[in-house]
Design a protein around this motif. Structure first.
Motif, PDB file in Angstrom:
ATOM      1  N   ARG A 195       0.819  -1.205   0.000  1.00  0.00           N
ATOM      2  CA  ARG A 195       0.000   0.000   0.000  1.00  0.00           C
ATOM      3  C   ARG A 195       0.857   1.261   0.000  1.00  0.00           C
ATOM      4  O   ARG A 195       0.444   2.306  -0.502  1.00  0.00           O
ATOM      5  CB  ARG A 195      -0.929   0.035   1.209  1.00  0.00           C
ATOM      6  N   GLN A 196       2.046   1.176   0.574  1.00  0.00           N
ATOM      7  CA  GLN A 196       2.910   2.352   0.680  1.00  0.00           C
ATOM      8  C   GLN A 196       3.848   2.505  -0.514  1.00  0.00           C
ATOM      9  O   GLN A 196       4.506   3.537  -0.647  1.00  0.00           O
ATOM     10  CB  GLN A 196       3.749   2.257   1.971  1.00  0.00           C
ATOM     11  N   ARG A 197       3.933   1.493  -1.375  1.00  0.00           N
ATOM     12  CA  ARG A 197       4.885   1.521  -2.484  1.00  0.00           C
ATOM     13  C   ARG A 197       4.434   2.464  -3.595  1.00  0.00           C
ATOM     14  O   ARG A 197       3.247   2.622  -3.865  1.00  0.00           O
ATOM     15  CB  ARG A 197       5.060   0.114  -3.059  1.00  0.00           C
ATOM     16  N   ASP A 198       5.404   3.067  -4.259  1.00  0.00           N
ATOM     17  CA  ASP A 198       5.143   3.905  -5.431  1.00  0.00           C
ATOM     18  C   ASP A 198       4.671   3.003  -6.573  1.00  0.00           C
ATOM     19  O   ASP A 198       5.373   2.057  -6.958  1.00  0.00           O
ATOM     20  CB  ASP A 198       6.415   4.643  -5.812  1.00  0.00           C
ATOM     21  N   VAL A 199       3.496   3.274  -7.132  1.00  0.00           N
ATOM     22  CA  VAL A 199       2.921   2.390  -8.144  1.00  0.00           C
ATOM     23  C   VAL A 199       3.773   2.357  -9.410  1.00  0.00           C
ATOM     24  O   VAL A 199       3.719   1.386 -10.171  1.00  0.00           O
ATOM     25  CB  VAL A 199       1.479   2.809  -8.483  1.00  0.00           C
ATOM     26  N   ALA A 200       4.563   3.392  -9.656  1.00  0.00           N
ATOM     27  CA  ALA A 200       5.389   3.417 -10.864  1.00  0.00           C
ATOM     28  C   ALA A 200       6.583   2.488 -10.764  1.00  0.00           C
ATOM     29  O   ALA A 200       7.214   2.189 -11.780  1.00  0.00           O
ATOM     30  CB  ALA A 200       5.869   4.844 -11.156  1.00  0.00           C
ATOM     31  N   THR A 201       6.917   2.016  -9.558  1.00  0.00           N
ATOM     32  CA  THR A 201       8.084   1.155  -9.360  1.00  0.00           C
ATOM     33  C   THR A 201       7.710  -0.307  -9.183  1.00  0.00           C
ATOM     34  O   THR A 201       8.605  -1.132  -8.964  1.00  0.00           O
ATOM     35  CB  THR A 201       8.881   1.624  -8.137  1.00  0.00           C
ATOM     36  N   LEU A 202       6.437  -0.654  -9.278  1.00  0.00           N
ATOM     37  CA  LEU A 202       6.007  -2.025  -9.013  1.00  0.00           C
ATOM     38  C   LEU A 202       6.248  -2.912 -10.222  1.00  0.00           C
ATOM     39  O   LEU A 202       6.192  -2.469 -11.372  1.00  0.00           O
ATOM     40  CB  LEU A 202       4.522  -2.052  -8.649  1.00  0.00           C
ATOM     41  N   SER A 203       6.492  -4.188  -9.929  1.00  0.00           N
ATOM     42  CA  SER A 203       6.595  -5.178 -10.998  1.00  0.00           C
ATOM     43  C   SER A 203       5.202  -5.563 -11.483  1.00  0.00           C
ATOM     44  O   SER A 203       4.186  -5.163 -10.898  1.00  0.00           O
ATOM     45  CB  SER A 203       7.326  -6.421 -10.480  1.00  0.00           C
ATOM     46  N   ALA A 204       5.147  -6.363 -12.531  1.00  0.00           N
ATOM     47  CA  ALA A 204       3.848  -6.768 -13.078  1.00  0.00           C
ATOM     48  C   ALA A 204       3.046  -7.578 -12.062  1.00  0.00           C
ATOM     49  O   ALA A 204       1.837  -7.392 -11.918  1.00  0.00           O
ATOM     50  CB  ALA A 204       4.052  -7.572 -14.366  1.00  0.00           C
ATOM     51  N   ALA A 205       3.727  -8.466 -11.319  1.00  0.00           N
ATOM     52  CA  ALA A 205       3.034  -9.269 -10.309  1.00  0.00           C
ATOM     53  C   ALA A 205       2.526  -8.395  -9.170  1.00  0.00           C
ATOM     54  O   ALA A 205       1.413  -8.583  -8.662  1.00  0.00           O
ATOM     55  CB  ALA A 205       3.966 -10.356  -9.775  1.00  0.00           C
ATOM     56  N   GLU A 206       3.329  -7.421  -8.746  1.00  0.00           N
ATOM     57  CA  GLU A 206       2.908  -6.533  -7.672  1.00  0.00           C
ATOM     58  C   GLU A 206       1.755  -5.647  -8.105  1.00  0.00           C
ATOM     59  O   GLU A 206       0.837  -5.373  -7.325  1.00  0.00           O
ATOM     60  CB  GLU A 206       4.097  -5.691  -7.214  1.00  0.00           C
ATOM     61  N   LYS A 207       1.772  -5.196  -9.357  1.00  0.00           N
ATOM     62  CA  LYS A 207       0.656  -4.400  -9.855  1.00  0.00           C
ATOM     63  C   LYS A 207      -0.624  -5.217  -9.897  1.00  0.00           C
ATOM     64  O   LYS A 207      -1.707  -4.698  -9.614  1.00  0.00           O
ATOM     65  CB  LYS A 207       0.978  -3.859 -11.249  1.00  0.00           C
ATOM     66  N   HIS A 208      -0.503  -6.498 -10.237  1.00  0.00           N
ATOM     67  CA  HIS A 208      -1.690  -7.363 -10.262  1.00  0.00           C
ATOM     68  C   HIS A 208      -2.272  -7.510  -8.858  1.00  0.00           C
ATOM     69  O   HIS A 208      -3.498  -7.479  -8.675  1.00  0.00           O
ATOM     70  CB  HIS A 208      -1.311  -8.731 -10.821  1.00  0.00           C
ATOM     71  N   ARG A 209      -1.409  -7.638  -7.846  1.00  0.00           N
ATOM     72  CA  ARG A 209      -1.883  -7.719  -6.467  1.00  0.00           C
ATOM     73  C   ARG A 209      -2.498  -6.394  -6.042  1.00  0.00           C
ATOM     74  O   ARG A 209      -3.518  -6.361  -5.355  1.00  0.00           O
ATOM     75  CB  ARG A 209      -0.742  -8.093  -5.538  1.00  0.00           C
ATOM     76  N   LEU A 210      -1.878  -5.300  -6.445  1.00  0.00           N
ATOM     77  CA  LEU A 210      -2.390  -3.992  -6.050  1.00  0.00           C
ATOM     78  C   LEU A 210      -3.752  -3.704  -6.682  1.00  0.00           C
ATOM     79  O   LEU A 210      -4.604  -3.060  -6.058  1.00  0.00           O
ATOM     80  CB  LEU A 210      -1.391  -2.905  -6.444  1.00  0.00           C
ATOM     81  N   ASP A 211      -3.963  -4.188  -7.907  1.00  0.00           N
ATOM     82  CA  ASP A 211      -5.248  -3.964  -8.568  1.00  0.00           C
ATOM     83  C   ASP A 211      -6.398  -4.518  -7.733  1.00  0.00           C
ATOM     84  O   ASP A 211      -7.466  -3.896  -7.638  1.00  0.00           O
ATOM     85  CB  ASP A 211      -5.242  -4.605  -9.954  1.00  0.00           C
ATOM     86  N   ALA A 212      -6.175  -5.681  -7.129  1.00  0.00           N
ATOM     87  CA  ALA A 212      -7.230  -6.276  -6.301  1.00  0.00           C
ATOM     88  C   ALA A 212      -7.459  -5.475  -5.021  1.00  0.00           C
ATOM     89  O   ALA A 212      -8.557  -5.502  -4.457  1.00  0.00           O
ATOM     90  CB  ALA A 212      -6.871  -7.725  -5.963  1.00  0.00           C
ATOM     91  N   MET A 213      -6.441  -4.750  -4.561  1.00  0.00           N
ATOM     92  CA  MET A 213      -6.554  -3.987  -3.315  1.00  0.00           C
ATOM     93  C   MET A 213      -7.319  -2.680  -3.496  1.00  0.00           C
ATOM     94  O   MET A 213      -7.661  -2.028  -2.506  1.00  0.00           O
ATOM     95  CB  MET A 213      -5.158  -3.715  -2.749  1.00  0.00           C
ATOM     96  N   PHE A 214      -7.585  -2.281  -4.726  1.00  0.00           N
ATOM     97  CA  PHE A 214      -8.373  -1.073  -4.941  1.00  0.00           C
ATOM     98  C   PHE A 214      -9.792  -1.232  -4.387  1.00  0.00           C
ATOM     99  O   PHE A 214     -10.456  -0.242  -4.095  1.00  0.00           O
ATOM    100  CB  PHE A 214      -8.426  -0.725  -6.430  1.00  0.00           C
ATOM    101  N   ALA A 215     -10.248  -2.482  -4.264  1.00  0.00           N
ATOM    102  CA  ALA A 215     -11.590  -2.713  -3.714  1.00  0.00           C
ATOM    103  C   ALA A 215     -11.688  -2.311  -2.255  1.00  0.00           C
ATOM    104  O   ALA A 215     -12.797  -2.129  -1.731  1.00  0.00           O
ATOM    105  CB  ALA A 215     -11.979  -4.183  -3.888  1.00  0.00           C
ATOM    106  N   THR A 216     -10.545  -2.159  -1.569  1.00  0.00           N
ATOM    107  CA  THR A 216     -10.568  -1.750  -0.160  1.00  0.00           C
ATOM    108  C   THR A 216     -10.820  -0.253   0.001  1.00  0.00           C
ATOM    109  O   THR A 216     -11.103   0.201   1.112  1.00  0.00           O
ATOM    110  CB  THR A 216      -9.245  -2.108   0.518  1.00  0.00           C
TER     111      THR A 216
END
Length: 368
Positions: free
Chosen positions: A124-145
């Motif tokens: 949640r604290q990571r800069d979205v521009a620095t995330l890997s493809a797998a991390e972005k996929h996990r973060l996409d699901a967290m938008f529901a929170t």
């Protein structure tokens, strides 16, 4: 006690110590209950040992992930008997425990439990521009929170309430229904309704690392309460409200990508804002609304024009929020010409580079 039994007890107690070192708050009572439970279900059944540990050593859902990691690292099934893996720096072995903790007195020394942030909280604290493809996929699901709330405004109408102004009409009608007898005093207050929110998302080349996450945020806000209008700005102005109406985020983003012709192009914020105000602002879309601009402020056009259009926008909007993905980074200074031109005309200048800052943006909008 047989040597084998003594070895099993050491393995189980060592496992509880490893859990405590990993951040799971394992007390002496829980450790003792775990050893007793394993003696009942039998150490030969690794699945039963695993279930007994989850039931006796974990106190909250947050402990389950750490429990699974430590259990996998600590135990290795051989001949049906759980045995410790070779000692490593990250997993303490039983022989490394202090002497007073391994004595037969049954009194464990007081230990300091170091809490570790969960993987989800770190993400949640990571800069979205620095995330890997797998991390972005996990973060996409967290938008529901994220839980967007619509800003509200008072209307000319009134509604009944438990305090406020005396509602003379309702009080008099209630008295007449009682044939003139005194009635309970009725109160009223101004009614409220959601205030329109307008989102302007910069999709130029300098915002390429953030555009996808910002459009996901716009989709999340669009699915919340109130009226939300979304546009992308760059070299052209594109109306995306209809594309983002799809409840499925992936389909909505695909539709948005097909509708935006200037993705990762240049930046002409002044000209696109002028088009927005000339075409939409006069029609009342921005009047009295909360306007949120997502941009880093890199302007390739005339910065003076950008400042003039922001001044126009500020006169018609209720509140203007500028979200800059570089705002929350260490060492950032607002020195870009575009940022300097808009700062005098914004009410809030906030960061927007991580999921945590996106949640803060939603709070700023809701409090407007």
């Amino acid at each position: 006690m047989s040597p084998v039994r003594h070895e099993v007890d050491e393995v189980l107690v060592g496992f509880t110590r490893a859990l405590r070192a990993a951040g799971v708050p394992v007390t002496q009572d829980r450790a003792q209950t775990f050893v007793e439970a394993v003696s009942i279900v039998g150490v030969d059944d690794q699945r039963a040992t695993y279930t007994a540990g989850r039931a006796t050593l974990c106190g909250s859902p947050d402990d389950l992930v750490r429990y699974d990691q430590v259990f996998t690292a600590w135990f290795n099934a051989r001949d049906g008997l759980p045995r410790p893996r070779p000692a490593s720096p990250s997993v303490p072995s039983f022989s490394d425990l202090p002497a007073d903790e391994t004595s037969g007195s049954g009194e464990a020394a007081e230990e300091t439990v170091h809490a570790r942030a969960s993987a989800a909280e770190v993400l949640r604290q990571r800069d979205v521009a620095t995330l890997s493809a797998a991390e972005k996929h996990r973060l996409d699901a967290m938008f529901a929170t994220l839980r967007p709330r619509a800003p509200v405004r008072r209307t000319a109408r009134h509604r009944g309430w438990h305090r406020g102004q005396v509602d003379a009409s309702r009080t008099l009608r209630a008295s007449l229904r009682r044939l003139g007898e005194p009635a309970v005093i009725e109160w009223r207050r101004r009614a409220v309704r959601p205030r329109r929110v307008v989102l302007l998302v910069d999709v130029s080349g300098s915002m390429n690392g953030y555009a996808d996450a910002l459009l996901r945020l716009a989709h999340r806000i669009s699915q919340g309460p109130g009226v939300v209008e979304t546009f992308t700005v760059g070299t052209r102005l594109t109306h995306l409200t209809r594309a983002l109406h799809n409840r499925d985020a992936e389909r909505a983003l695909v539709a948005a990508g097909e509708a935006v012709p200037d993705w990762s192009g240049g930046t002409r914020l002044g000209e696109t804002l002028q088009v927005f105000l000339d075409r939409w602002g006069r029609r009342g879309m921005a009047r009295g609304a909360v306007v949120v601009v997502f941009s880093d402020g890199w302007e390739r056009g005339d910065a003076a024009l950008l400042g003039a259009q922001m001044a126009r926008l500020r006169r018609v909007a209720h509140r203007v929020v500028w979200v800059n993905p570089h705002r929350g980074k260490e060492g950032y200074e607002p020195v870009q010409q575009g940022v300097l031109a808009v700062l005098p005309h914004v009410d809030d200048f906030v960061a927007g580079h991580s999921l945590a800052t996106f949640a803060e943006v939603l709070e700023v909008v809701a409090r407007a």
